[in-house]
Design a protein around this motif. Structure first.
Motif, PDB file in Angstrom:
ATOM      1  N   ALA A   1       0.591  -1.000   0.067  1.00  0.00           N
ATOM      2  CA  ALA A   1       0.055  -0.100   0.067  1.00  0.00           C
ATOM      3  C   ALA A   1       0.909   1.298  -0.061  1.00  0.00           C
ATOM      4  CB  ALA A   1      -0.969   0.120   1.183  1.00  0.00           C
ATOM      5  N   GLY A   2       1.872   1.225   0.782  1.00  0.00           N
ATOM      6  CA  GLY A   2       2.857   2.306   0.820  1.00  0.00           C
ATOM      7  C   GLY A   2       3.508   2.579  -0.480  1.00  0.00           C
ATOM      8  N   THR A   3       3.996   1.492  -1.076  1.00  0.00           N
ATOM      9  CA  THR A   3       4.618   1.491  -2.230  1.00  0.00           C
ATOM     10  C   THR A   3       3.854   1.992  -3.330  1.00  0.00           C
ATOM     11  OG1 THR A   3       6.331  -0.179  -1.634  1.00  0.00           O
ATOM     12  CG2 THR A   3       6.098   0.410  -4.068  1.00  0.00           C
ATOM     13  N   TYR A   4       2.616   1.554  -3.585  1.00  0.00           N
ATOM     14  CA  TYR A   4       1.646   1.990  -4.358  1.00  0.00           C
ATOM     15  C   TYR A   4       1.400   3.455  -4.327  1.00  0.00           C
ATOM     16  CZ  TYR A   4      -3.072   3.249  -6.619  1.00  0.00           C
ATOM     17  OH  TYR A   4      -3.777   3.633  -7.603  1.00  0.00           O
ATOM     18  N   GLU A   5       1.060   4.121  -3.061  1.00  0.00           N
ATOM     19  CA  GLU A   5       0.951   5.624  -2.872  1.00  0.00           C
ATOM     20  C   GLU A   5       2.132   6.271  -3.459  1.00  0.00           C
ATOM     21  OE1 GLU A   5      -1.019   7.812   0.162  1.00  0.00           O
ATOM     22  OE2 GLU A   5      -1.429   6.110   1.111  1.00  0.00           O
ATOM     23  N   LEU A   6       3.329   5.902  -2.934  1.00  0.00           N
ATOM     24  CA  LEU A   6       4.592   6.539  -3.588  1.00  0.00           C
ATOM     25  C   LEU A   6       4.861   6.432  -5.090  1.00  0.00           C
ATOM     26  CD1 LEU A   6       7.249   5.176  -0.965  1.00  0.00           C
ATOM     27  CD2 LEU A   6       6.324   7.303  -1.177  1.00  0.00           C
ATOM     28  N   MET A   7       4.018   5.352  -5.695  1.00  0.00           N
ATOM     29  CA  MET A   7       4.297   5.130  -7.025  1.00  0.00           C
ATOM     30  C   MET A   7       3.162   6.107  -7.844  1.00  0.00           C
ATOM     31  SD  MET A   7       3.514   1.844  -9.563  1.00  0.00           S
ATOM     32  CE  MET A   7       4.799   1.012  -8.822  1.00  0.00           C
ATOM     33  N   MET A   8       2.003   6.090  -7.567  1.00  0.00           N
ATOM     34  CA  MET A   8       0.699   6.451  -8.075  1.00  0.00           C
ATOM     35  C   MET A   8       0.024   7.621  -7.414  1.00  0.00           C
ATOM     36  SD  MET A   8       0.658   4.559 -10.557  1.00  0.00           S
ATOM     37  CE  MET A   8      -0.583   5.049 -11.436  1.00  0.00           C
ATOM     38  N   ARG A   9       0.300   8.100  -6.179  1.00  0.00           N
ATOM     39  CA  ARG A   9      -0.531   9.224  -5.709  1.00  0.00           C
ATOM     40  C   ARG A   9       0.637  10.308  -5.255  1.00  0.00           C
ATOM     41  NH1 ARG A   9      -6.149   8.514  -4.543  1.00  0.00           N
ATOM     42  NH2 ARG A   9      -5.433  10.420  -4.089  1.00  0.00           N
ATOM     43  N   GLU A  10       0.905  10.993  -6.182  1.00  0.00           N
ATOM     44  CA  GLU A  10       1.829  12.058  -6.333  1.00  0.00           C
ATOM     45  C   GLU A  10       1.290  13.167  -5.595  1.00  0.00           C
ATOM     46  OE1 GLU A  10       3.990  12.900  -9.986  1.00  0.00           O
ATOM     47  OE2 GLU A  10       4.547  10.996 -10.035  1.00  0.00           O
ATOM     48  N   ASP A  11      -0.067  13.258  -5.263  1.00  0.00           N
ATOM     49  CA  ASP A  11      -0.967  14.319  -4.556  1.00  0.00           C
ATOM     50  C   ASP A  11      -0.447  14.115  -3.154  1.00  0.00           C
ATOM     51  OD1 ASP A  11      -2.340  11.825  -4.812  1.00  0.00           O
ATOM     52  OD2 ASP A  11      -3.935  13.084  -3.605  1.00  0.00           O
ATOM     53  N   VAL A  12       0.130  12.958  -2.586  1.00  0.00           N
ATOM     54  CA  VAL A  12       0.520  12.823  -1.214  1.00  0.00           C
ATOM     55  C   VAL A  12       1.921  12.798  -1.005  1.00  0.00           C
ATOM     56  CG1 VAL A  12       0.273  11.245   0.802  1.00  0.00           C
ATOM     57  CG2 VAL A  12      -1.501  11.283  -0.939  1.00  0.00           C
ATOM     58  N   PRO A  13       2.443  13.973  -0.397  1.00  0.00           N
ATOM     59  CA  PRO A  13       3.922  13.886   0.016  1.00  0.00           C
ATOM     60  C   PRO A  13       4.644  12.711   0.556  1.00  0.00           C
ATOM     61  CG  PRO A  13       2.669  15.958   0.857  1.00  0.00           C
ATOM     62  CD  PRO A  13       1.784  14.991   0.378  1.00  0.00           C
ATOM     63  N   MET A  14       5.921  12.147   0.072  1.00  0.00           N
ATOM     64  CA  MET A  14       6.498  11.223   0.217  1.00  0.00           C
ATOM     65  C   MET A  14       6.655  11.075   1.692  1.00  0.00           C
ATOM     66  SD  MET A  14      10.516  10.001  -0.750  1.00  0.00           S
ATOM     67  CE  MET A  14      11.335  10.804   0.369  1.00  0.00           C
ATOM     68  N   ARG A  15       6.997  12.138   2.600  1.00  0.00           N
ATOM     69  CA  ARG A  15       7.176  11.748   4.035  1.00  0.00           C
ATOM     70  C   ARG A  15       5.770  11.542   4.833  1.00  0.00           C
ATOM     71  NH1 ARG A  15      11.560  10.121   4.731  1.00  0.00           N
ATOM     72  NH2 ARG A  15      13.019  11.053   3.628  1.00  0.00           N
ATOM     73  N   VAL A  16       4.579  11.911   4.025  1.00  0.00           N
ATOM     74  CA  VAL A  16       3.548  11.875   4.676  1.00  0.00           C
ATOM     75  C   VAL A  16       3.116  10.088   4.449  1.00  0.00           C
ATOM     76  CG1 VAL A  16       0.882  12.034   4.574  1.00  0.00           C
ATOM     77  CG2 VAL A  16       2.384  13.999   4.512  1.00  0.00           C
ATOM     78  N   VAL A  17       3.439   9.760   3.211  1.00  0.00           N
ATOM     79  CA  VAL A  17       3.137   8.272   2.922  1.00  0.00           C
ATOM     80  C   VAL A  17       4.093   7.460   4.009  1.00  0.00           C
ATOM     81  CG1 VAL A  17       3.519   6.659   1.289  1.00  0.00           C
ATOM     82  CG2 VAL A  17       2.732   8.651   0.400  1.00  0.00           C
TER      83      VAL A  17
END
Length: 165
Positions: free
Chosen positions: A110-126
């Motif tokens: 899930a975390g990797t998916y957000e990093l890959m596909m959800r650029e609207d969420v900052p990396m540090r937040v993920v």
């Protein structure tokens, strides 16, 4: 019945992440399609009761962001091969995602998916969100592993976000 206080968008996304980890765990064990898992969670587990806020154990319930929840579950299951490849490359030598405990694998996917596909969420937040989730399930070294793996993946996928070339 009293009205629940309005949850912030960040709280609703945190609750969606927590529910998505549980749904991904269930999907892997049951081998049911993601759409079925999302429907089951939406109909029976997220049916207005929400997800308990682990940071506030006084029975406050957070109603998850259902769209974000569905995106995480469906996105992870659709891209699991690519996600596992990124996770494997970030793990120590001779380790693969297959060797990880199922909940830990769900958190990392899930975390990797957000990093890959959800650029609207900052990396540090993920990273922070999934390390916090790992603390909800594990007491030992797993949260540190989640931090290290997602940080490595984030530096690869989001180099521009942290000033790397």
């Amino acid at each position: 019945m009293t009205d629940k206080p309005k949850s912030s968008a960040a709280q609703r996304r945190s609750a969606a992440r927590f529910a998505a980890i549980q749904a991904l765990y269930q999907a892997e064990l049951s081998q049911l399609p993601a759409d079925d898992i999302v429907r089951e969670f939406s109909d029976f587990r997220l049916d207005g009761e929400g997800i308990r806020d682990l940071d506030e154990p006084n029975d406050n319930l957070i109603d998850p962001d259902r769209g974000f929840f569905a995106d995480l579950v469906q996105g992870v299951t659709t891209r699991v091969v690519d996600l596992d490849g990124l996770i494997n490359s970030a793990l120590e030598k001779d380790w693969t995602s297959k060797r990880l405990e199922t909940v830990l694998r769900s958190i990392l996917r899930a975390g990797t998916y957000e990093l890959m596909m959800r650029e609207d969420v900052p990396m540090r937040v993920v990273i922070t969100e999934y390390v916090d989730a790992a603390h909800s399930f594990f007491d030992e070294n797993e949260p540190k592993l989640v931090n290290a793996v997602l940080d490595r993946i984030g530096k690869t996928l989001r180099a521009g976000e942290i000033g790397q070339k």
